[in-house]
Design a protein around this motif. Structure first.
Motif, PDB file in Angstrom:
ATOM      1  N   PRO A  44       0.831  -1.208   0.000  1.00 61.01           N
ATOM      2  CA  PRO A  44       0.000   0.000   0.000  1.00 61.01           C
ATOM      3  C   PRO A  44       0.864   1.257   0.000  1.00 61.01           C
ATOM      4  N   GLY A  45       0.415   2.285  -0.690  1.00 59.92           N
ATOM      5  CA  GLY A  45       1.188   3.521  -0.775  1.00 59.92           C
ATOM      6  C   GLY A  45       1.520   4.105   0.579  1.00 59.92           C
ATOM      7  N   SER A  46       0.596   3.979   1.517  1.00 58.02           N
ATOM      8  CA  SER A  46       0.852   4.508   2.863  1.00 58.02           C
ATOM      9  C   SER A  46       1.979   3.757   3.560  1.00 58.02           C
ATOM     10  N   HIS A  47       2.138   2.453   3.235  1.00 56.87           N
ATOM     11  CA  HIS A  47       3.196   1.660   3.864  1.00 56.87           C
ATOM     12  C   HIS A  47       4.581   2.050   3.352  1.00 56.87           C
ATOM     13  N   VAL A  48       4.638   2.457   2.101  1.00 54.85           N
ATOM     14  CA  VAL A  48       5.935   2.781   1.505  1.00 54.85           C
ATOM     15  C   VAL A  48       6.681   3.819   2.333  1.00 54.85           C
ATOM     16  N   PHE A  49       5.967   4.826   2.791  1.00 54.37           N
ATOM     17  CA  PHE A  49       6.626   5.930   3.492  1.00 54.37           C
ATOM     18  C   PHE A  49       6.441   5.919   5.004  1.00 54.37           C
ATOM     19  N   TYR A  50       5.428   5.194   5.492  1.00 56.81           N
ATOM     20  CA  TYR A  50       5.102   5.334   6.912  1.00 56.81           C
ATOM     21  C   TYR A  50       5.153   4.040   7.722  1.00 56.81           C
ATOM     22  N   SER A  51       5.271   2.890   7.081  1.00 52.04           N
ATOM     23  CA  SER A  51       5.270   1.630   7.827  1.00 52.04           C
ATOM     24  C   SER A  51       6.660   1.313   8.357  1.00 52.04           C
ATOM     25  N   ALA A  52       6.726   0.949   9.627  1.00 55.22           N
ATOM     26  CA  ALA A  52       8.016   0.630  10.247  1.00 55.22           C
ATOM     27  C   ALA A  52       8.540  -0.723   9.792  1.00 55.22           C
ATOM     28  N   HIS A  53       7.664  -1.606   9.337  1.00 53.11           N
ATOM     29  CA  HIS A  53       8.073  -2.969   8.999  1.00 53.11           C
ATOM     30  C   HIS A  53       7.981  -3.291   7.512  1.00 53.11           C
ATOM     31  N   ALA A  54       7.191  -2.529   6.761  1.00 50.14           N
ATOM     32  CA  ALA A  54       6.995  -2.878   5.356  1.00 50.14           C
ATOM     33  C   ALA A  54       7.281  -1.725   4.411  1.00 50.14           C
ATOM     34  N   GLY A  55       7.945  -0.695   4.884  1.00 52.42           N
ATOM     35  CA  GLY A  55       8.250   0.450   4.035  1.00 52.42           C
ATOM     36  C   GLY A  55       9.711   0.841   4.120  1.00 52.42           C
ATOM     37  N   ILE A  56      10.013   2.045   3.689  1.00 51.56           N
ATOM     38  CA  ILE A  56      11.387   2.540   3.726  1.00 51.56           C
ATOM     39  C   ILE A  56      11.814   2.739   5.179  1.00 51.56           C
ATOM     40  N   ASP A  57      12.955   2.196   5.508  1.00 47.43           N
ATOM     41  CA  ASP A  57      13.489   2.347   6.867  1.00 47.43           C
ATOM     42  C   ASP A  57      14.244   3.678   6.920  1.00 47.43           C
ATOM     43  N   TRP A  58      13.557   4.720   7.350  1.00 42.44           N
ATOM     44  CA  TRP A  58      14.145   6.058   7.351  1.00 42.44           C
ATOM     45  C   TRP A  58      15.286   6.176   8.353  1.00 42.44           C
ATOM     46  N   ASP A  59      15.287   5.341   9.401  1.00 38.31           N
ATOM     47  CA  ASP A  59      16.408   5.353  10.342  1.00 38.31           C
ATOM     48  C   ASP A  59      17.717   5.025   9.624  1.00 38.31           C
ATOM     49  N   VAL A  60      17.658   4.025   8.765  1.00 43.47           N
ATOM     50  CA  VAL A  60      18.856   3.632   8.008  1.00 43.47           C
ATOM     51  C   VAL A  60      19.233   4.718   7.010  1.00 43.47           C
ATOM     52  N   ILE A  61      18.248   5.247   6.289  1.00 40.94           N
ATOM     53  CA  ILE A  61      18.523   6.258   5.263  1.00 40.94           C
ATOM     54  C   ILE A  61      19.179   7.492   5.873  1.00 40.94           C
ATOM     55  N   PHE A  62      18.619   7.985   6.991  1.00 37.85           N
ATOM     56  CA  PHE A  62      19.159   9.210   7.580  1.00 37.85           C
ATOM     57  C   PHE A  62      20.455   8.958   8.347  1.00 37.85           C
ATOM     58  N   LEU A  63      20.643   7.739   8.855  1.00 37.79           N
ATOM     59  CA  LEU A  63      21.942   7.389   9.435  1.00 37.79           C
ATOM     60  C   LEU A  63      23.021   7.468   8.362  1.00 37.79           C
ATOM     61  N   LEU A  64      22.730   6.881   7.198  1.00 38.24           N
ATOM     62  CA  LEU A  64      23.691   6.915   6.092  1.00 38.24           C
ATOM     63  C   LEU A  64      23.927   8.345   5.611  1.00 38.24           C
ATOM     64  N   LEU A  65      22.844   9.103   5.439  1.00 39.08           N
ATOM     65  CA  LEU A  65      22.978  10.472   4.942  1.00 39.08           C
ATOM     66  C   LEU A  65      23.816  11.314   5.904  1.00 39.08           C
ATOM     67  N   GLY A  66      23.525  11.218   7.194  1.00 46.06           N
ATOM     68  CA  GLY A  66      24.273  11.989   8.180  1.00 46.06           C
ATOM     69  C   GLY A  66      25.758  11.664   8.159  1.00 46.06           C
ATOM     70  N   MET A  67      26.072  10.370   8.107  1.00 47.54           N
ATOM     71  CA  MET A  67      27.480   9.973   8.123  1.00 47.54           C
ATOM     72  C   MET A  67      28.171  10.315   6.802  1.00 47.54           C
ATOM     73  N   MET A  68      27.445  10.265   5.702  1.00 48.34           N
ATOM     74  CA  MET A  68      28.043  10.664   4.413  1.00 48.34           C
ATOM     75  C   MET A  68      28.415  12.146   4.421  1.00 48.34           C
ATOM     76  N   ILE A  69      27.569  12.964   5.013  1.00 46.59           N
ATOM     77  CA  ILE A  69      27.881  14.394   5.115  1.00 46.59           C
ATOM     78  C   ILE A  69      29.096  14.603   6.015  1.00 46.59           C
ATOM     79  N   ILE A  70      29.143  13.896   7.141  1.00 44.64           N
ATOM     80  CA  ILE A  70      30.287  14.003   8.055  1.00 44.64           C
ATOM     81  C   ILE A  70      31.581  13.621   7.345  1.00 44.64           C
ATOM     82  N   VAL A  71      31.552  12.499   6.637  1.00 43.76           N
ATOM     83  CA  VAL A  71      32.745  12.050   5.907  1.00 43.76           C
ATOM     84  C   VAL A  71      33.099  13.050   4.805  1.00 43.76           C
ATOM     85  N   GLY A  72      32.078  13.610   4.140  1.00 41.47           N
ATOM     86  CA  GLY A  72      32.329  14.588   3.085  1.00 41.47           C
ATOM     87  C   GLY A  72      33.041  15.826   3.590  1.00 41.47           C
TER      88      GLY A  72
END
Length: 432
Positions: A44-72
């Protein structure tokens, strides 16, 4: 199995084959597969962005983004070139000695910085030193990714799946140190010996290149000392935050983003310079992959696999532990071990609830953690660290193919998983 479940499985399998054969750009493949699953209503479209178990894991995405900026930002100081020359001089240009040195640094840092952060810091150093020594960086980068997944298994914060398992099972940082660190040390020692054999064809000593590096002054590579001092202070704060995140109750992703903001603030580096270092294709690939796995979750594919495993082992708890180690190593290698663990953790919790005593229940959790962590080495898409390394290598003009990584990963996972299984049997189930 329902028609929706079969459809989701077919889409996932076709996408995985396309990623493995590299006939089509892997980012295009996962976006196409994720879009198709959403279009067909498998996710479901709502799961893609908001589900903790069946959608995008934003914790992982923002962990990676934050560390990429730090390394940059850190990269602007020239410290990676400094460390590259230092590593070349320390190893005397000897390829295997250099690989061991880089793997040891990676394995020691991964349990405390987490394996993704560690490879972000070590990979640029590796590329720098390999260029100076005139040797291909790919074998060293692959070895570091594999070492980071092994080393990260030692602690609660070393590997993202451990954080999920610790939260679900109520296991502390010290619990992981006591139960996971000993076997991690053994597995890493075995991997160091394996690397000598697996990468032997890549060990080419070039004395002329080393002679040019030997006489360099590494300190001259530092272009901005004051900026480096500020960056290291921020990095230290971020590392402390990662270590204490279960105490201060702040998620690693938030710590990484706060660290990135502070790094940008104290450095005053032009945003175009550090944003250019962010691996945007890698982040997008992760998003698509999470949605693909979400399709398997929402249609019940993964739950059916887990339920079948529960029914098969019954009350044989050693068989359950064996199934968790080897099953997690295999499935985690294909489904990415982060969403796999998030999906399987409730099923493992149900199995643990049926055990006769807490000690046996904990043994099942440790089996699950070991299988998932070591399965992260199975394929190029099995763990965050692997994908980050592939992205960094491609940006540096030294791309690593899916099969180039996976052929080493499969061997490493097979050997280390068997050893881990023996450890679980000896420590938790053997009766002498």
């Amino acid at each position: 199995m329902s028609l929706q479940a079969v459809t989701a499985l077919v889409i996932f399998a076709v996408a995985f084959v396309l990623i493995a054969t590299e006939k089509i750009n892997r980012v295009a493949v996962v976006l196409g597969a994720a879009g198709l699953m959403t279009l067909l209503g498998l996710v479901p479209g709502s799961h893609v962005f908001y589900s903790a178990h069946a959608g995008i894991d934003w914790d992982v995405i923002f962990l990676l983004l934050g560390m990429m900026i730090i390394v940059g930002v850190i990269k602007q100081t020239g410290v990676f070139d400094f460390l590259g020359i230092w590593a070349a001089q320390r190893s005397q240009g000897r390829p295997y000695k250099l690989m061991v040195l880089l793997m040891v640094i990676t394995a020691i840092a991964s349990p405390f910085l987490d394996n993704v952060t560690t490879v972000m810091l070590v990979a640029p150093i590796t590329i720098s030193v390999c260029r100076r020594l005139g040797i291909p960086a790919a074998p060293y980068l692959i070895a570091e990714a594999l070492a980071s997944n092994i080393g990260g298994a030692a602690t609660l914060i070393g590997d993202p799946p451990n954080i999920i398992i610790g939260s679900r099972a109520g296991l502390s940082f010290n619990d992981f140190l006591v139960h996971m660190a000993p076997i991690t040390v053994v597995l890493f020692a075995v991997f160091v010996l394996m690397a000598r054999v697996m990468f032997r064809k890549s060990f080419v000593y070039r004395p002329d290149h080393f002679a040019a590096v030997r006489d360099l002054d590494a300190k001259e590579q530092i272009t901005d000392g004051p900026l480096l001092a500020r960056c290291l202070a921020v990095l230290a704060l971020v590392s402390i935050g990662f270590t204490l995140h279960t105490v201060i109750h702040v998620e690693p992703a938030i710590i990484a983003m706060l660290g990135a903001g502070l790094m940008v603030l104290v450095s005053r580096v032009d945003s175009t310079r550090y944003l250019a270092e962010v691996e945007w294709p890698t982040l997008v690939f992760f998003m698509g992959l999470f949605v693909m796995v979400g399709g398997l979750v929402d249609t019940g594919v993964i739950h059916q696999i887990g339920q079948w495993a529960v029914d098969t082992v019954g009350e044989n708890h050693f068989l359950a532990a064996t199934g968790l180690i080897f099953g997690s190593a295999v499935l985690g290698a294909f489904f990415d071990n982060i969403p796999y663990v998030a999906t399987m953790a409730p099923i493992v919790e149900d199995v643990v609830a049926q055990t006769p005593d807490p000690a046996t229940g904990q043994a099942l959790w440790w089996s699950f953690a070991l299988g998932a962590d070591l399965g992260g080495n199975g394929t190029a898409v099995a763990a965050s660290a692997n994908l980050v390394v592939l992205g960094i290598a491609a940006r540096a003009g030294q791309p690593i193919s899916f099969w180039q990584f996976t052929r080493y990963g499969i061997v490493t996972t097979a050997v280390t998983t068997v050893i881990a299984w023996g450890y679980v049997w000896l420590r938790y189930f053997a009766v002498f």
